[in-house]
Design a protein around this motif. Structure first.
Motif, PDB file in Angstrom:
ATOM      1  N   VAL A  88       0.842  -1.198   0.000  1.00 42.62           N
ATOM      2  CA  VAL A  88       0.000   0.000   0.000  1.00 42.62           C
ATOM      3  C   VAL A  88       0.873   1.241   0.000  1.00 42.62           C
ATOM      4  N   LEU A  89       0.600   2.119  -0.951  1.00 44.90           N
ATOM      5  CA  LEU A  89       1.203   3.445  -0.987  1.00 44.90           C
ATOM      6  C   LEU A  89       0.098   4.465  -0.748  1.00 44.90           C
ATOM      7  N   ILE A  90       0.325   5.366   0.192  1.00 42.56           N
ATOM      8  CA  ILE A  90      -0.679   6.388   0.472  1.00 42.56           C
ATOM      9  C   ILE A  90      -0.654   7.432  -0.628  1.00 42.56           C
ATOM     10  N   LEU A  91      -1.818   7.682  -1.206  1.00 42.13           N
ATOM     11  CA  LEU A  91      -1.971   8.632  -2.303  1.00 42.13           C
ATOM     12  C   LEU A  91      -2.424   9.964  -1.717  1.00 42.13           C
ATOM     13  N   THR A  92      -1.555  10.955  -1.756  1.00 45.93           N
ATOM     14  CA  THR A  92      -1.880  12.203  -1.074  1.00 45.93           C
ATOM     15  C   THR A  92      -1.169  13.375  -1.721  1.00 45.93           C
ATOM     16  N   SER A  93      -1.635  14.558  -1.402  1.00 48.71           N
ATOM     17  CA  SER A  93      -0.952  15.766  -1.853  1.00 48.71           C
ATOM     18  C   SER A  93      -0.271  16.470  -0.698  1.00 48.71           C
ATOM     19  N   LEU A  94      -0.601  16.059   0.531  1.00 50.19           N
ATOM     20  CA  LEU A  94      -0.019  16.639   1.731  1.00 50.19           C
ATOM     21  C   LEU A  94       0.344  15.523   2.702  1.00 50.19           C
ATOM     22  N   SER A  95       1.153  15.847   3.687  1.00 50.04           N
ATOM     23  CA  SER A  95       1.469  14.908   4.766  1.00 50.04           C
ATOM     24  C   SER A  95       1.115  15.564   6.094  1.00 50.04           C
ATOM     25  N   PRO A  96      -0.175  15.572   6.460  1.00 45.92           N
ATOM     26  CA  PRO A  96      -0.578  16.227   7.710  1.00 45.92           C
ATOM     27  C   PRO A  96       0.123  15.606   8.902  1.00 45.92           C
ATOM     28  N   LYS A  97       0.263  16.389   9.951  1.00 49.97           N
ATOM     29  CA  LYS A  97       0.950  15.936  11.160  1.00 49.97           C
ATOM     30  C   LYS A  97       0.310  14.652  11.670  1.00 49.97           C
ATOM     31  N   GLY A  98       1.122  13.655  11.902  1.00 48.82           N
ATOM     32  CA  GLY A  98       0.640  12.394  12.428  1.00 48.82           C
ATOM     33  C   GLY A  98       0.261  11.379  11.368  1.00 48.82           C
ATOM     34  N   THR A  99       0.048  11.829  10.112  1.00 53.22           N
ATOM     35  CA  THR A  99      -0.413  10.914   9.072  1.00 53.22           C
ATOM     36  C   THR A  99       0.639   9.876   8.725  1.00 53.22           C
ATOM     37  N   VAL A 100       1.884  10.290   8.618  1.00 49.70           N
ATOM     38  CA  VAL A 100       2.940   9.364   8.211  1.00 49.70           C
ATOM     39  C   VAL A 100       3.089   8.251   9.236  1.00 49.70           C
ATOM     40  N   GLU A 101       3.114   8.613  10.511  1.00 48.25           N
ATOM     41  CA  GLU A 101       3.263   7.607  11.562  1.00 48.25           C
ATOM     42  C   GLU A 101       2.076   6.650  11.563  1.00 48.25           C
ATOM     43  N   ARG A 102       0.862   7.190  11.460  1.00 46.68           N
ATOM     44  CA  ARG A 102      -0.334   6.344  11.468  1.00 46.68           C
ATOM     45  C   ARG A 102      -0.347   5.417  10.257  1.00 46.68           C
ATOM     46  N   ALA A 103       0.046   5.946   9.105  1.00 44.54           N
ATOM     47  CA  ALA A 103       0.066   5.129   7.892  1.00 44.54           C
ATOM     48  C   ALA A 103       1.071   3.995   8.019  1.00 44.54           C
ATOM     49  N   ALA A 104       2.257   4.301   8.549  1.00 43.40           N
ATOM     50  CA  ALA A 104       3.278   3.265   8.725  1.00 43.40           C
ATOM     51  C   ALA A 104       2.810   2.203   9.700  1.00 43.40           C
ATOM     52  N   GLU A 105       2.165   2.615  10.788  1.00 42.04           N
ATOM     53  CA  GLU A 105       1.656   1.654  11.762  1.00 42.04           C
ATOM     54  C   GLU A 105       0.585   0.759  11.156  1.00 42.04           C
ATOM     55  N   ALA A 106      -0.194   1.309  10.204  1.00 44.35           N
ATOM     56  CA  ALA A 106      -1.254   0.526   9.566  1.00 44.35           C
ATOM     57  C   ALA A 106      -0.703  -0.449   8.532  1.00 44.35           C
ATOM     58  N   GLY A 107       0.561  -0.261   8.115  1.00 38.52           N
ATOM     59  CA  GLY A 107       1.160  -1.170   7.153  1.00 38.52           C
ATOM     60  C   GLY A 107       1.494  -0.560   5.810  1.00 38.52           C
ATOM     61  N   ALA A 108       1.245   0.743   5.640  1.00 41.87           N
ATOM     62  CA  ALA A 108       1.618   1.399   4.386  1.00 41.87           C
ATOM     63  C   ALA A 108       3.135   1.411   4.252  1.00 41.87           C
ATOM     64  N   GLU A 109       3.607   1.346   3.016  1.00 34.07           N
ATOM     65  CA  GLU A 109       5.052   1.267   2.771  1.00 34.07           C
ATOM     66  C   GLU A 109       5.594   2.504   2.064  1.00 34.07           C
ATOM     67  N   GLY A 110       4.826   3.580   2.083  1.00 36.49           N
ATOM     68  CA  GLY A 110       5.322   4.797   1.481  1.00 36.49           C
ATOM     69  C   GLY A 110       4.201   5.691   1.007  1.00 36.49           C
ATOM     70  N   PHE A 111       4.590   6.761   0.322  1.00 34.76           N
ATOM     71  CA  PHE A 111       3.654   7.765  -0.153  1.00 34.76           C
ATOM     72  C   PHE A 111       3.864   8.028  -1.642  1.00 34.76           C
ATOM     73  N   VAL A 112       2.777   8.350  -2.313  1.00 37.73           N
ATOM     74  CA  VAL A 112       2.822   8.838  -3.685  1.00 37.73           C
ATOM     75  C   VAL A 112       2.049  10.147  -3.714  1.00 37.73           C
ATOM     76  N   SER A 113       2.694  11.193  -4.196  1.00 33.13           N
ATOM     77  CA  SER A 113       2.008  12.480  -4.291  1.00 33.13           C
ATOM     78  C   SER A 113       1.188  12.533  -5.574  1.00 33.13           C
ATOM     79  N   LYS A 114       0.006  13.101  -5.475  1.00 38.63           N
ATOM     80  CA  LYS A 114      -0.844  13.259  -6.651  1.00 38.63           C
ATOM     81  C   LYS A 114      -0.235  14.214  -7.671  1.00 38.63           C
ATOM     82  N   THR A 115       0.756  14.976  -7.236  1.00 41.02           N
ATOM     83  CA  THR A 115       1.398  15.930  -8.144  1.00 41.02           C
ATOM     84  C   THR A 115       2.757  15.444  -8.651  1.00 41.02           C
ATOM     85  N   ASP A 116       3.178  14.219  -8.281  1.00 40.39           N
ATOM     86  CA  ASP A 116       4.444  13.681  -8.771  1.00 40.39           C
ATOM     87  C   ASP A 116       4.383  13.469 -10.281  1.00 40.39           C
TER      88      ASP A 116
END
Length: 229
Positions: A88-116
């Motif tokens: 799972v890659l989190i699809l987002t345009s921002l990284s709100p405070k706490g989101t990265v930690e929560r996503a990692a704890e849930a099992g996400a393995e990274g982020f993809v920006s919608k603007t990449d």
């Protein structure tokens, strides 16, 4: 001449509550990946994402965060508990405070920006399929900041919970011992016998599987006001 083998495309599910985002990501993946990636489903909420992942068994899921009927963090956790879980890659345009930690704890393995750029998105999908976490510098900095902020609080709360599992008298004896009082001094302060004080400390040690030094360290982590103050 042996036929040239064609790599099997990486199958991807796209989850976003905005249908236009899903369609745009589908076009990017199908048009720019040169057959390396294929989109097998699109979903617009967490419940639908889990149901379609069970049906299609994608290699990777791009998961939005804020959605109705099950947010992306919860859906990620559910996806990772499937018998054959997707990356799972989190699809987002921002990284709100706490989101990265929560996503990692849930099992996400990274982020993809919608603007990449399209190639960057595709590369992240390929790399995460290979088992390489995809946290960009911004999300890495946010994760470290989240851990720095929350870990001390978590350790403090864990210590307080352990101390709260003791009886009131055991807890009082442990706190006084952590302040350096002898058994005799603790007994005088608690208006009890030295033998009873020893019994309270022994019982606390047995319950928490800690010796007197470890109990004092636990009290230190709990960061409680001194009973002698």
């Amino acid at each position: 001449m042996q036929p040239v083998s064609v790599p099997t495309p990486i199958t991807v599910g796209i989850v976003d509550d905005d249908p236009m985002i899903c369609q745009a990501m589908q076009l990017i993946l199908n048009d720019y990946s040169r057959g390396r990636v294929t989109v097998t489903f699109m979903a617009h909420d967490g419940e639908d994402a889990v149901a379609k992942a069970r049906e299609h068994h994608p290699d990777v899921v791009l998961m939005d965060i804020a959605m109705p009927n099950g947010d992306g963090i919860t859906a990620t956790s559910r996806l990772r508990r499937l018998p054959d879980p997707p990356h799972v890659l989190i699809l987002t345009s921002l990284s709100p405070k706490g989101t990265v930690e929560r996503a990692a704890e849930a099992g996400a393995e990274g982020f993809v920006s919608k603007t990449d750029a399209p190639e960057e998105i595709i590369d992240r999908i390929i790399r995460v399929r290979e088992g390489r976490p995809q946290y960009n510098p911004a999300s890495q900095r946010q994760l470290l900041a989240d851990l720095h902020t929350h870990r001390p609080m978590t350790r403090r709360d864990e210590a307080r919970t352990l101390l709260d599992s003791l009886s009131e008298r055991e807890r009082e004896a442990v706190l006084l011992a952590a302040d350096g009082l002898t058994n005799q001094e603790i007994a005088a302060r608690m208006f009890t016998s030295e033998r009873t004080t020893k019994a309270h400390l022994s019982s606390a040690s047995e319950k928490l599987c800690m010796n007197r030094v470890q109990l004092a360290q636990l009290v230190g982590r709990a960061d409680l006001p001194s009973p002698l103050a």
